[in-house]
Design a protein around this motif. Structure first.
Motif, PDB file in Angstrom:
ATOM      1  N   ARG A  69      28.458   5.414 -16.319  1.00  0.00           N
ATOM      2  CA  ARG A  69      27.483   4.453 -16.145  1.00  0.00           C
ATOM      3  C   ARG A  69      26.039   4.896 -16.705  1.00  0.00           C
ATOM      4  N   GLN A  70      25.266   4.083 -17.022  1.00  0.00           N
ATOM      5  CA  GLN A  70      24.135   4.212 -18.009  1.00  0.00           C
ATOM      6  C   GLN A  70      22.890   4.279 -16.729  1.00  0.00           C
ATOM      7  N   ASP A  71      22.018   5.142 -16.999  1.00  0.00           N
ATOM      8  CA  ASP A  71      20.752   5.217 -16.077  1.00  0.00           C
ATOM      9  C   ASP A  71      19.650   4.913 -16.844  1.00  0.00           C
ATOM     10  N   ILE A  72      19.488   5.275 -18.100  1.00  0.00           N
ATOM     11  CA  ILE A  72      18.288   4.981 -18.721  1.00  0.00           C
ATOM     12  C   ILE A  72      18.820   4.471 -20.174  1.00  0.00           C
ATOM     13  N   GLY A  73      18.157   3.500 -20.778  1.00  0.00           N
ATOM     14  CA  GLY A  73      18.500   2.579 -21.871  1.00  0.00           C
ATOM     15  C   GLY A  73      17.087   2.908 -22.882  1.00  0.00           C
ATOM     16  N   VAL A  74      17.333   2.780 -24.192  1.00  0.00           N
ATOM     17  CA  VAL A  74      16.388   3.137 -25.299  1.00  0.00           C
ATOM     18  C   VAL A  74      16.329   1.487 -25.881  1.00  0.00           C
ATOM     19  N   ARG A  75      15.169   1.265 -26.032  1.00  0.00           N
ATOM     20  CA  ARG A  75      14.821  -0.011 -26.812  1.00  0.00           C
ATOM     21  C   ARG A  75      14.042   0.224 -28.046  1.00  0.00           C
ATOM     22  N   LEU A  76      14.389  -0.429 -29.118  1.00  0.00           N
ATOM     23  CA  LEU A  76      13.791  -0.040 -30.394  1.00  0.00           C
ATOM     24  C   LEU A  76      12.814  -1.020 -30.719  1.00  0.00           C
ATOM     25  N   LYS A  77      11.423  -0.300 -30.869  1.00  0.00           N
ATOM     26  CA  LYS A  77      10.125  -0.958 -31.080  1.00  0.00           C
ATOM     27  C   LYS A  77      10.098  -1.140 -32.622  1.00  0.00           C
ATOM     28  N   PRO A  78      10.084  -2.308 -33.516  1.00  0.00           N
ATOM     29  CA  PRO A  78       9.970  -2.067 -34.725  1.00  0.00           C
ATOM     30  C   PRO A  78       8.461  -1.664 -35.417  1.00  0.00           C
ATOM     31  N   LYS A  79       8.439  -1.381 -36.491  1.00  0.00           N
ATOM     32  CA  LYS A  79       7.479  -0.824 -37.201  1.00  0.00           C
ATOM     33  C   LYS A  79       6.409  -1.851 -36.965  1.00  0.00           C
ATOM     34  N   PRO A  80       4.909  -1.391 -36.829  1.00  0.00           N
ATOM     35  CA  PRO A  80       3.774  -2.190 -36.906  1.00  0.00           C
ATOM     36  C   PRO A  80       3.718  -2.580 -38.412  1.00  0.00           C
ATOM     37  N   LYS A  81       3.229  -4.162 -38.467  1.00  0.00           N
ATOM     38  CA  LYS A  81       2.766  -4.608 -39.884  1.00  0.00           C
ATOM     39  C   LYS A  81       1.498  -4.613 -39.926  1.00  0.00           C
ATOM     40  N   LEU A  93      11.652   3.025 -27.135  1.00  0.00           N
ATOM     41  CA  LEU A  93      10.845   3.136 -25.874  1.00  0.00           C
ATOM     42  C   LEU A  93      12.000   3.097 -24.710  1.00  0.00           C
ATOM     43  N   PRO A  94      12.058   4.368 -24.115  1.00  0.00           N
ATOM     44  CA  PRO A  94      12.911   4.301 -22.902  1.00  0.00           C
ATOM     45  C   PRO A  94      12.641   3.538 -21.835  1.00  0.00           C
ATOM     46  N   ARG A  95      13.754   3.032 -21.095  1.00  0.00           N
ATOM     47  CA  ARG A  95      13.585   2.367 -19.711  1.00  0.00           C
ATOM     48  C   ARG A  95      14.567   2.572 -18.862  1.00  0.00           C
ATOM     49  N   VAL A  96      14.228   2.269 -17.774  1.00  0.00           N
ATOM     50  CA  VAL A  96      15.127   2.604 -16.513  1.00  0.00           C
ATOM     51  C   VAL A  96      16.255   1.446 -16.387  1.00  0.00           C
ATOM     52  N   ILE A  97      17.376   1.675 -16.260  1.00  0.00           N
ATOM     53  CA  ILE A  97      18.410   0.344 -16.058  1.00  0.00           C
ATOM     54  C   ILE A  97      18.677   0.463 -14.780  1.00  0.00           C
ATOM     55  N   SER A  98      18.868  -0.509 -13.798  1.00  0.00           N
ATOM     56  CA  SER A  98      19.228  -0.735 -12.455  1.00  0.00           C
ATOM     57  C   SER A  98      20.783  -0.067 -12.385  1.00  0.00           C
ATOM     58  N   PRO A  99      20.944   0.152 -11.294  1.00  0.00           N
ATOM     59  CA  PRO A  99      22.332   0.642 -10.835  1.00  0.00           C
ATOM     60  C   PRO A  99      23.486  -0.319 -11.440  1.00  0.00           C
ATOM     61  N   ILE A 153      14.984  11.327 -23.537  1.00  0.00           N
ATOM     62  CA  ILE A 153      14.147  12.472 -23.174  1.00  0.00           C
ATOM     63  C   ILE A 153      13.158  12.800 -24.208  1.00  0.00           C
ATOM     64  N   SER A 154      13.465  12.742 -25.391  1.00  0.00           N
ATOM     65  CA  SER A 154      12.723  13.173 -26.429  1.00  0.00           C
ATOM     66  C   SER A 154      11.531  12.121 -26.566  1.00  0.00           C
ATOM     67  N   ASN A 155      11.726  11.013 -26.295  1.00  0.00           N
ATOM     68  CA  ASN A 155      10.586   9.797 -26.459  1.00  0.00           C
ATOM     69  C   ASN A 155       9.749   9.368 -25.193  1.00  0.00           C
ATOM     70  N   LYS A 156       9.916  10.418 -24.262  1.00  0.00           N
ATOM     71  CA  LYS A 156       9.487  10.232 -23.058  1.00  0.00           C
ATOM     72  C   LYS A 156       7.772  10.010 -22.581  1.00  0.00           C
ATOM     73  N   ARG A 157       7.231  10.440 -23.754  1.00  0.00           N
ATOM     74  CA  ARG A 157       5.927  10.278 -23.860  1.00  0.00           C
ATOM     75  C   ARG A 157       5.386   8.617 -23.940  1.00  0.00           C
ATOM     76  N   ARG A 158       6.355   7.913 -24.336  1.00  0.00           N
ATOM     77  CA  ARG A 158       6.018   6.529 -24.543  1.00  0.00           C
ATOM     78  C   ARG A 158       6.659   5.722 -23.434  1.00  0.00           C
ATOM     79  N   VAL A 159       6.790   6.378 -22.132  1.00  0.00           N
ATOM     80  CA  VAL A 159       7.543   5.630 -21.411  1.00  0.00           C
ATOM     81  C   VAL A 159       6.553   4.557 -20.517  1.00  0.00           C
ATOM     82  N   HIS A 160       7.244   3.445 -20.422  1.00  0.00           N
ATOM     83  CA  HIS A 160       6.714   2.161 -19.677  1.00  0.00           C
ATOM     84  C   HIS A 160       7.748   1.693 -18.713  1.00  0.00           C
TER      85      HIS A 160
END
Length: 165
Positions: A69-81, A93-99, A153-160
């Motif tokens: 089961r997955q607890d945390i997911g990662v969403r890819l935010k594209p490069k800014p233009k 961008l890490p995000r919490v996934i519901s159980p 975990i390596s990208n946790k500083r960008r957590v929303h």
């Protein structure tokens, strides 16, 4: 000709169809509305596990599902233009996934990896092998889960953190 032993085994496993995780696994296995085929595949996978580990098939099934089961997911935010290239790399961008959603994602990954295995052996055999590996915290699906957690975990500083349903 089916022996009476095999008939009692199939009845034993078909008796647990009212369980929500078994129902969900059957629904994910189902293709083109062929529910009986999906039930037979899951039944054969559980019988295979029961033959190797008597009386532990359902326990192995649950341990495997909980392990993937997955607890945390990662969403890819594209490069800014922008004109000035402040960030020239993709942002994860890490995000919490519901159980419930996490269980569904884990089961889908388990089925995907069992379908991608060798085409020489049947799907139920691959599924039973993947469930056994996952219950022992080994296998491709569990390692994928751990690598995804490491990336989060390596990208946790960008957590929303907001729970995704």
């Amino acid at each position: 000709m089916i022996s009476s032993y095999e008939q009692t085994k199939s009845i034993k496993f078909l008796g647990i169809k009212s369980d929500p995780l078994i129902k969900k696994m059957i629904n994910l296995l189902m293709r083109d509305g062929k529910r009986t085929k999906a039930e037979n595949i899951l039944n054969k996978a559980l019988q295979s596990l029961d033959r190797d580990y008597p009386g532990r098939a359902i326990h192995i099934f649950y341990l495997g599902i909980i392990a993937v089961r997955q607890d945390i997911g990662v969403r890819l935010k594209p490069k800014p233009k922008t004109r000035r290239n402040k960030q020239s790399f993709n942002v994860y961008l890490p995000r919490v996934i519901s159980p419930i959603c996490g269980l569904n994602l884990g089961m889908r990954l388990l089925l995907k990896s069992s379908r991608e295995q060798s085409t020489l052996s049947p799907l139920w055999e691959n599924l039973s092998k993947e469930l056994l590996k996952a219950s022992q915290n080994k296998g491709k699906v569990v390692s994928k889960r751990y690598s995804l957690n490491k990336l989060a975990i390596s990208n946790k500083r960008r957590v929303h953190f907001g729970v995704r349903y």
